[in-house]
Scaffold this motif. Structure first.
Motif, PDB file in Angstrom:
ATOM      1  N   HIS A  51       0.800  -1.221   0.000  1.00 30.14           N
ATOM      2  CA  HIS A  51       0.000   0.000   0.000  1.00 30.14           C
ATOM      3  C   HIS A  51       0.837   1.277   0.000  1.00 30.14           C
ATOM      4  CE1 HIS A  51      -3.456  -2.563   0.540  1.00 30.14           C
ATOM      5  NE2 HIS A  51      -2.889  -3.106   1.598  1.00 30.14           N
ATOM      6  N   GLU A  52       1.605   1.515   1.059  1.00 34.08           N
ATOM      7  CA  GLU A  52       2.345   2.773   1.165  1.00 34.08           C
ATOM      8  C   GLU A  52       3.325   2.951   0.004  1.00 34.08           C
ATOM      9  OE1 GLU A  52       4.305   2.747   4.943  1.00 34.08           O
ATOM     10  OE2 GLU A  52       2.509   2.095   6.009  1.00 34.08           O
ATOM     11  N   GLY A  53       4.143   1.950  -0.238  1.00 34.24           N
ATOM     12  CA  GLY A  53       5.151   2.045  -1.295  1.00 34.24           C
ATOM     13  C   GLY A  53       4.558   2.228  -2.675  1.00 34.24           C
ATOM     14  N   TRP A  56       2.842   5.809  -3.546  1.00 31.76           N
ATOM     15  CA  TRP A  56       3.659   6.969  -3.922  1.00 31.76           C
ATOM     16  C   TRP A  56       4.657   6.667  -5.034  1.00 31.76           C
ATOM     17  CZ3 TRP A  56       1.925  11.438  -3.233  1.00 31.76           C
ATOM     18  CH2 TRP A  56       1.210  11.810  -2.085  1.00 31.76           C
ATOM     19  N   ASN A  57       5.161   5.467  -5.113  1.00 27.47           N
ATOM     20  CA  ASN A  57       6.155   5.167  -6.140  1.00 27.47           C
ATOM     21  C   ASN A  57       5.550   4.901  -7.514  1.00 27.47           C
ATOM     22  OD1 ASN A  57       8.478   5.479  -4.589  1.00 27.47           O
ATOM     23  ND2 ASN A  57       8.461   3.347  -3.883  1.00 27.47           N
ATOM     24  N   GLU A  58       4.244   4.555  -7.547  1.00 25.04           N
ATOM     25  CA  GLU A  58       3.640   4.186  -8.825  1.00 25.04           C
ATOM     26  C   GLU A  58       2.286   4.852  -9.074  1.00 25.04           C
ATOM     27  OE1 GLU A  58       3.360  -0.074  -8.687  1.00 25.04           O
ATOM     28  OE2 GLU A  58       5.424  -0.288  -7.978  1.00 25.04           O
ATOM     29  N   ARG A  59       1.367   4.640  -8.169  1.00 21.95           N
ATOM     30  CA  ARG A  59      -0.027   5.005  -8.418  1.00 21.95           C
ATOM     31  C   ARG A  59      -0.227   6.481  -8.713  1.00 21.95           C
ATOM     32  NH1 ARG A  59      -4.822   3.447 -10.467  1.00 21.95           N
ATOM     33  NH2 ARG A  59      -6.529   4.647  -9.545  1.00 21.95           N
ATOM     34  N   ILE A  60       0.324   7.360  -7.913  1.00 14.37           N
ATOM     35  CA  ILE A  60       0.054   8.796  -8.059  1.00 14.37           C
ATOM     36  C   ILE A  60       0.593   9.335  -9.378  1.00 14.37           C
ATOM     37  CG2 ILE A  60       0.594  11.072  -7.116  1.00 14.37           C
ATOM     38  CD1 ILE A  60      -1.676   9.490  -5.722  1.00 14.37           C
ATOM     39  N   ILE A  72       9.061   7.454  -2.258  1.00 12.00           N
ATOM     40  CA  ILE A  72       8.930   7.038  -0.861  1.00 12.00           C
ATOM     41  C   ILE A  72       9.941   5.971  -0.504  1.00 12.00           C
ATOM     42  CG2 ILE A  72       7.168   5.297  -1.403  1.00 12.00           C
ATOM     43  CD1 ILE A  72       5.885   5.922   1.332  1.00 12.00           C
ATOM     44  N   ARG A  73      10.409   6.052   0.750  1.00 10.20           N
ATOM     45  CA  ARG A  73      11.257   5.007   1.315  1.00 10.20           C
ATOM     46  C   ARG A  73      10.784   4.753   2.742  1.00 10.20           C
ATOM     47  NH1 ARG A  73      17.452   6.418   0.770  1.00 10.20           N
ATOM     48  NH2 ARG A  73      17.618   4.287   1.571  1.00 10.20           N
ATOM     49  N   PRO A  74      10.874   3.512   3.230  1.00  8.74           N
ATOM     50  CA  PRO A  74      10.458   3.224   4.606  1.00  8.74           C
ATOM     51  C   PRO A  74      11.430   3.829   5.613  1.00  8.74           C
ATOM     52  CG  PRO A  74      11.411   1.288   3.586  1.00  8.74           C
ATOM     53  CD  PRO A  74      11.304   2.315   2.502  1.00  8.74           C
TER      54      PRO A  74
END
Length: 363
Positions: A51-53, A56-60, A72-74
């Motif tokens: 979800h989080e990764g 921001w890395n793909e969906r938006i 994004i990075r954890p």
């Protein structure tokens, strides 16, 4: 004229190609592209991986056709503890952060209110709690961090895992139990045990060294870190949900156009729904995998799981009213407690008072 016969044109073309291909080239060409620098939670848990990764890395980037690009990075790979992330968002180091509500409690006890220990046993009720308290936390994030609260979501429920058999809540008396939030410490003390604050990454070490007898952590994290090997007994009272947040620097938010804001809010709404649904599913999967299966993730843990009895739940109610809620009301103050009573308290049929009152649960 052939371009290769023109040195000037040749070098201009080469430079343009390099700009496109080199990292950051897209931003150099699309100067109006908005870059969102984000930080996430643990890279080895589903919330980040699914979800989080990807959000921001793909969906938006996909849904905005490149007008907004996320990176994004954890926090674990950034060598951050988590407690500092919202201060970094406030200072503009990050534009967006996912994090546990417990990370921001040092700024104000008001942030504890959506996940006070042991009050909620059902995830659908926990969602009602989160929604009822959302406006309160929205104001708090704006005031404390100049940030816009975008979503609240849970991790799999937090339970108690021990090295020795636990057949009822009274068996926990005198045991040293790992906690990571003040409200969890209140619960542990309320049942006559000893809270020991330990970061998640140190859980295996404190168990093997004998510093703690039991740990509180989520169902899925218990399975993925192979806790059954060192804590073969689980007491499945839900003592928390690991309620977490997604929040955005307000200055960055204000750079977005109205259409971009609306699109982002729509995507966040979908993300929120997916995360709640996933967590509900993960809880059941993890409990099956921790015990005797069937397990879709790998080997069964073989853990002995004990459900709280009706008497255990009565003890839980007593601890909630006489320890957890009064202590939190004292920390947060009368105005904060009164607000909780109007919001979360109304959902749960409970009242936070500085002095303990009668049990008036509605469930």
């Amino acid at each position: 004229m052939n371009i290769l016969n023109s040195p000037v044109r040749f070098w201009c073309l080469l430079i343009c190609l390099l700009i496109i291909l080199l990292p950051g080239g897209r931003q150099a060409i699309a100067s109006d592209t908005i870059i969102i620098k984000a930080v996430g939670t643990w890279e080895y848990f589903t919330n980040y991986q699914k979800h989080e990764g990807p959000f921001w890395n793909e969906r938006i980037e996909q849904v905005t056709e490149g007008a907004i690009v996320g990176e994004i990075r954890p926090h674990t790979t950034l060598d951050l503890q988590g407690f500092e992330i919202m201060r970094l968002v406030k200072n503009g180091v990050f534009d967006f952060a996912f994090g546990m509500s417990g990370y921001v409690v040092p700024e104000s006890e008001i942030f504890e209110g959506a996940d006070l220990s042991s009050l909620v046993q059902n995830i659908s009720v926990q969602r009602q709690v989160a929604e009822a308290y959302f406006p309160t936390l929205e104001r708090a994030f704006a005031e404390k961090y100049n940030a816009k609260l975008m979503l609240l979501y849970p991790f799999p429920s937090q339970m108690i895992w021990c090295k020795t058999p636990i057949n009822q809540m009274s068996d926990l008396r005198g045991k040293r139990i790992r906690v990571y939030l003040t409200t969890l410490g209140d619960f542990v003390e309320g049942i006559g045990a000893i809270p020991v604050s330990v970061p998640f990454r140190d859980v295996p070490d404190v168990l093997s060294s004998g510093i703690v007898d039991c740990v509180i952590t989520g169902t899925m994290s218990a399975y993925t870190t192979r806790l059954p090997q060192v804590t073969p007994y689980g007491f499945t009272l839900r003592v928390g949900w690991g309620v977490s947040f997604g929040a955005m620097n307000m200055n960055k938010w204000n750079l977005l156009s109205e259409s971009q804001k609306q699109l982002l809010l729509q995507e966040i709404e979908t993300l929120t729904e997916n995360m709640w649904t996933e967590t509900a599913t993960e809880d059941d999967i993890a409990l099956a995998c921790l015990a005797d299966g069937p397990c879709t993730l790998g080997k069964n843990g073989g853990m002995t799981l004990v459900k709280p009895s009706a008497e255990d739940l009565k003890i839980r109610d007593k601890v909630a009213m006489e320890v957890i809620l009064p202590r939190w009301a004292e920390r947060c103050g009368p105005e904060c407690a009164a607000n909780w009573n109007r919001t979360v308290g109304k959902v749960l049929g409970l009242k936070a008072e500085m002095q303990p009152g009668p049990v008036i649960r509605a469930d």
